[in-house]
Design a protein around this motif. Structure first.
Motif, PDB file in Angstrom:
ATOM      1  N   UNK A  89      29.569  32.200   6.780  1.00  0.00           N
ATOM      2  CA  UNK A  89      29.674  31.749   8.161  1.00  0.00           C
ATOM      3  C   UNK A  89      31.106  31.404   8.515  1.00  0.00           C
ATOM      4  N   UNK A  90      31.546  31.794   9.718  1.00  0.00           N
ATOM      5  CA  UNK A  90      32.921  31.540  10.130  1.00  0.00           C
ATOM      6  C   UNK A  90      33.177  30.076  10.442  1.00  0.00           C
ATOM      7  N   UNK A  91      32.116  29.290  10.607  1.00  0.00           N
ATOM      8  CA  UNK A  91      32.303  27.882  10.963  1.00  0.00           C
ATOM      9  C   UNK A  91      32.545  27.002   9.740  1.00  0.00           C
ATOM     10  N   UNK A  92      32.473  27.558   8.543  1.00  0.00           N
ATOM     11  CA  UNK A  92      32.700  26.769   7.337  1.00  0.00           C
ATOM     12  C   UNK A  92      34.190  26.775   6.995  1.00  0.00           C
ATOM     13  N   UNK A  93      34.827  25.618   7.113  1.00  0.00           N
ATOM     14  CA  UNK A  93      36.270  25.493   6.926  1.00  0.00           C
ATOM     15  C   UNK A  93      36.635  25.356   5.446  1.00  0.00           C
ATOM     16  N   UNK A  94      37.940  25.393   5.167  1.00  0.00           N
ATOM     17  CA  UNK A  94      38.418  25.178   3.800  1.00  0.00           C
ATOM     18  C   UNK A  94      38.039  23.783   3.308  1.00  0.00           C
ATOM     19  N   UNK A  95      38.125  22.782   4.191  1.00  0.00           N
ATOM     20  CA  UNK A  95      37.742  21.422   3.803  1.00  0.00           C
ATOM     21  C   UNK A  95      36.264  21.352   3.451  1.00  0.00           C
ATOM     22  N   UNK A  96      35.436  22.022   4.240  1.00  0.00           N
ATOM     23  CA  UNK A  96      33.998  22.058   3.960  1.00  0.00           C
ATOM     24  C   UNK A  96      33.741  22.692   2.601  1.00  0.00           C
ATOM     25  N   UNK A  97      34.391  23.827   2.354  1.00  0.00           N
ATOM     26  CA  UNK A  97      34.197  24.513   1.077  1.00  0.00           C
ATOM     27  C   UNK A  97      34.657  23.662  -0.088  1.00  0.00           C
ATOM     28  N   UNK A  98      35.754  22.916   0.101  1.00  0.00           N
ATOM     29  CA  UNK A  98      36.252  22.056  -0.972  1.00  0.00           C
ATOM     30  C   UNK A  98      35.225  20.991  -1.342  1.00  0.00           C
ATOM     31  N   UNK A  99      34.489  20.496  -0.358  1.00  0.00           N
ATOM     32  CA  UNK A  99      33.465  19.487  -0.629  1.00  0.00           C
ATOM     33  C   UNK A  99      32.283  20.050  -1.407  1.00  0.00           C
ATOM     34  N   UNK A 100      32.126  21.364  -1.388  1.00  0.00           N
ATOM     35  CA  UNK A 100      31.011  21.984  -2.091  1.00  0.00           C
ATOM     36  C   UNK A 100      31.303  22.239  -3.563  1.00  0.00           C
ATOM     37  N   UNK A 101      32.560  22.151  -3.972  1.00  0.00           N
ATOM     38  CA  UNK A 101      32.912  22.476  -5.354  1.00  0.00           C
ATOM     39  C   UNK A 101      32.222  21.530  -6.324  1.00  0.00           C
ATOM     40  N   UNK A 102      31.747  22.093  -7.427  1.00  0.00           N
ATOM     41  CA  UNK A 102      31.001  21.310  -8.415  1.00  0.00           C
ATOM     42  C   UNK A 102      31.159  21.952  -9.783  1.00  0.00           C
ATOM     43  N   UNK A 103      31.058  21.135 -10.827  1.00  0.00           N
ATOM     44  CA  UNK A 103      31.074  21.655 -12.190  1.00  0.00           C
ATOM     45  C   UNK A 103      29.707  22.198 -12.592  1.00  0.00           C
ATOM     46  N   UNK A 104      28.696  21.946 -11.775  1.00  0.00           N
ATOM     47  CA  UNK A 104      27.330  22.316 -12.142  1.00  0.00           C
ATOM     48  C   UNK A 104      26.920  23.702 -11.660  1.00  0.00           C
ATOM     49  N   UNK A 105      27.677  24.292 -10.751  1.00  0.00           N
ATOM     50  CA  UNK A 105      27.371  25.632 -10.250  1.00  0.00           C
ATOM     51  C   UNK A 105      28.660  26.291  -9.799  1.00  0.00           C
ATOM     52  N   UNK A 106      28.594  27.590  -9.558  1.00  0.00           N
ATOM     53  CA  UNK A 106      29.738  28.341  -9.052  1.00  0.00           C
ATOM     54  C   UNK A 106      29.537  28.620  -7.560  1.00  0.00           C
ATOM     55  N   UNK A 107      30.651  28.729  -6.834  1.00  0.00           N
ATOM     56  CA  UNK A 107      30.617  28.899  -5.382  1.00  0.00           C
ATOM     57  C   UNK A 107      31.189  30.251  -4.991  1.00  0.00           C
ATOM     58  N   UNK A 108      30.417  31.023  -4.204  1.00  0.00           N
ATOM     59  CA  UNK A 108      30.900  32.280  -3.626  1.00  0.00           C
ATOM     60  C   UNK A 108      30.922  32.159  -2.107  1.00  0.00           C
ATOM     61  N   UNK A 109      31.996  32.641  -1.496  1.00  0.00           N
ATOM     62  CA  UNK A 109      32.130  32.667  -0.042  1.00  0.00           C
ATOM     63  C   UNK A 109      32.080  34.112   0.425  1.00  0.00           C
ATOM     64  N   UNK A 110      31.218  34.407   1.386  1.00  0.00           N
ATOM     65  CA  UNK A 110      31.171  35.723   2.023  1.00  0.00           C
ATOM     66  C   UNK A 110      32.109  35.673   3.219  1.00  0.00           C
ATOM     67  N   UNK A 111      33.088  36.570   3.250  1.00  0.00           N
ATOM     68  CA  UNK A 111      34.170  36.474   4.225  1.00  0.00           C
ATOM     69  C   UNK A 111      34.514  37.863   4.759  1.00  0.00           C
TER      70      UNK A 111
END
Length: 336
Positions: A89-111
């Motif tokens: 989603x285009x409304x998800x900012x870099x700050x938002x994505x940073x808050x999602x980071x976790x050691x328990x899972x991996x994060x993929x962004x569709x861009x």
């Protein structure tokens, strides 16, 4: 493998993000994984797509893309034991994505554009033709770039394709919600243009004016279908398309359907330009006066032109339809 998707849809943003992630989710299921979904906003018809695939979903109680949204999404991923969280989603900012980071899972962004700052993720998926030209940060990011990763359902590779010479219809569709409101005026212009070939109009699951479209189609002798589960059976009958330049562009290219595209959002422009350079389509600006008139005016000349079969072949060479499988293979490789 457990994959949680964080995606929204609305009348304004449309349903393209939702639908392309749904293709990826279905491929995860077909390869033996588990899927869950979370969202703030959507349309009832899109939720029904999840229910059809038995995908559990959770509606977040937060402002879209807010810090509370991010916290609820992260909590859900960690509590469920997700291996991957995929955000589109285009409304998800870099700050938002940073808050999602976790050691328990991996994060993929569709861009598509790389215009929202550092990805703050483990991987990025960009299926545009120009993806390799974009420089993503940080450098350690895994980048799945280009048409090899276009997300299409298995029907595009496992079903018999009707030869181009036997196709009979003009395909008309302006996205899951037709946020730009182009369907009704486009049909009136087509009716006035004197075309004498079959027209198949498809309205998307979030299109609120579909009943008006049905009435107009009946009046002009056009075929109409609303909220079809898969576009494949429809596109397989079509030899030309008049449509928005969203994610349906990839389905049309894979099936070799020459297309006249309306760019209705800023994020569609670069992709439409890149595909036009390959000679199988032409784009017009749906955000400016006269764009729709010009696009409809090209339908009859293209339909009758001698180059249409050549345009079809150029389109088919771009996308092989195996991208979703490649993406899931990548996801699995990182959790084994």
């Amino acid at each position: 493998m457990r994959v949680l998707f964080r995606v929204d849809a609305s009348d304004v943003m449309g349903g393209g993000h939702w639908l392309r992630c749904l293709v990826l989710a279905e491929e995860v299921l077909l390869q033996g994984g588990e899927v869950q979904w979370c969202y703030v906003s959507t349309a009832p018809a899109l939720l029904q797509r999840l229910q059809y695939l038995d995908i559990p979903s959770s509606q977040l109680v937060a402002e879209r893309a807010s810090a509370e949204d991010a916290q609820q999404t992260r909590d859900l991923a960690e509590q469920w034991g997700a291996d991957w969280l995929i955000v589109d989603g285009y409304h998800f900012s870099a700050d938002y994505r940073a808050q999602l980071r976790s050691l328990n899972y991996r994060l993929m962004v569709v861009d598509d554009l790389n215009d929202s700052g550092p990805m703050q993720a483990d991987a990025v998926l960009n299926t545009t033709l120009y993806a390799s030209e974009l420089v993503y940060q940080p450098a350690s990011l895994d980048v799945l770039a280009g048409a090899d990763f276009v997300l299409l359902s298995r029907s595009y590779t496992q079903t018999h394709h009707i030869p181009f010479q036997q196709r009979t219809h003009l395909f008309v569709n302006f996205g899951a919600s037709d946020a730009a409101g182009l369907t009704l005026p486009a049909l009136e212009l087509l009716a006035a243009s004197g075309i004498n070939f079959p027209v198949m109009v498809v309205t998307g699951p979030a299109m609120q004016q579909h009943e008006q479209v049905a009435q107009l189609c009946q009046r002009h002798g056009f075929e109409h279908r609303h909220d079809v589960p898969s576009l494949y059976p429809v596109l397989n009958q079509c030899r030309l398309a008049l449509t928005a330049a969203g994610s349906t562009l990839h389905e049309l290219a894979c099936l070799g359907v020459p297309s006249i595209f309306m760019v209705v959002a800023d994020n569609q422009l670069r992709s439409a330009q890149a595909h036009q350079q390959h000679g199988w389509c032409r784009w017009f600006d749906g955000r400016s006066a006269g764009g729709l008139d010009d696009a409809v005016g090209m339908v009859k000349p293209w339909w009758e032109g001698v180059e249409l079969d050549q345009r079809s072949e150029r389109a088919r060479q771009l996308i092989d339809g195996l991208g979703a499988g490649r993406v899931v293979q990548y996801l699995r490789s990182k959790v084994q």
